[in-house]
Design a protein around this motif. Structure first.
Motif, PDB file in Angstrom:
ATOM      1  N   VAL A  18      -4.800  -2.789   6.873  1.00  0.00           N
ATOM      2  CA  VAL A  18      -5.335  -2.046   5.728  1.00  0.00           C
ATOM      3  C   VAL A  18      -6.143  -0.834   6.196  1.00  0.00           C
ATOM      4  CG1 VAL A  18      -6.915  -2.157   3.758  1.00  0.00           C
ATOM      5  CG2 VAL A  18      -5.319  -4.041   4.191  1.00  0.00           C
TER       6      VAL A  18
ATOM      7  N   ILE B  80      -8.162  -2.690  -1.842  1.00  0.00           N
ATOM      8  CA  ILE B  80      -7.605  -3.927  -1.300  1.00  0.00           C
ATOM      9  C   ILE B  80      -8.780  -4.871  -1.101  1.00  0.00           C
ATOM     10  CG2 ILE B  80      -6.234  -4.948   0.547  1.00  0.00           C
ATOM     11  CD1 ILE B  80      -4.801  -2.668  -1.074  1.00  0.00           C
TER      12      ILE B  80
ATOM     13  N   LEU C 292     -11.303  -0.921   1.406  1.00  0.00           N
ATOM     14  CA  LEU C 292     -11.187  -2.333   1.779  1.00  0.00           C
ATOM     15  C   LEU C 292     -12.484  -3.031   1.413  1.00  0.00           C
ATOM     16  CD1 LEU C 292      -9.760  -4.713   3.179  1.00  0.00           C
ATOM     17  CD2 LEU C 292     -10.697  -3.862   5.355  1.00  0.00           C
TER      18      LEU C 292
ATOM     19  N   ILE D 158       0.830  -1.208   0.000  1.00  0.00           N
ATOM     20  CA  ILE D 158       0.000   0.000   0.000  1.00  0.00           C
ATOM     21  C   ILE D 158       0.865   1.258   0.000  1.00  0.00           C
ATOM     22  CG2 ILE D 158      -1.661   1.348   1.338  1.00  0.00           C
ATOM     23  CD1 ILE D 158      -2.834  -1.371   2.300  1.00  0.00           C
TER      24      ILE D 158
END
Length: 96
Positions: free
Chosen positions: A56, A43, A63, A28
């Protein structure tokens, strides 16, 4: 008083991940450092049982969750949510 305009992303980057707590942060961070900004970074968690999702959530990315545990299903989940015409795919163990 100055106003700032919000620039819409022109590229979506989709990253499927399963139990990637040891690599996802570096992935990331490398994506966020790219000169082609803004980017929509998605993600897609594939039922991780480690701290992947927790990690995350510390970043300004989207996400998503995909219950079917294959990288193909995770990529397809990201494609369904992408807001741009230009798509890039990478893996959680990669650095941009």
């Amino acid at each position: 008083m100055s106003s700032q305009s919000v620039v819409a992303p022109d590229i979506s980057v989709i990253v499927p991940v399963y139990n990637g707590e040891s690599t996802i942060a570096a992935c990331i961070e490398s994506l966020l450092e790219q000169t082609r900004q803004p980017a929509e970074i998605m993600i897609v968690d594939n039922n991780s049982t480690d701290r992947t999702c927790e990690i995350v959530r510390n970043y300004p990315v989207t996400l998503l969750h995909e219950p079917v545990q294959t990288s193909y299903a995770a990529r397809n989940r990201g494609l369904k949510h992408a807001q741009t015409a230009l798509i890039a795919l990478t893996d959680a163990a990669c650095r941009a």
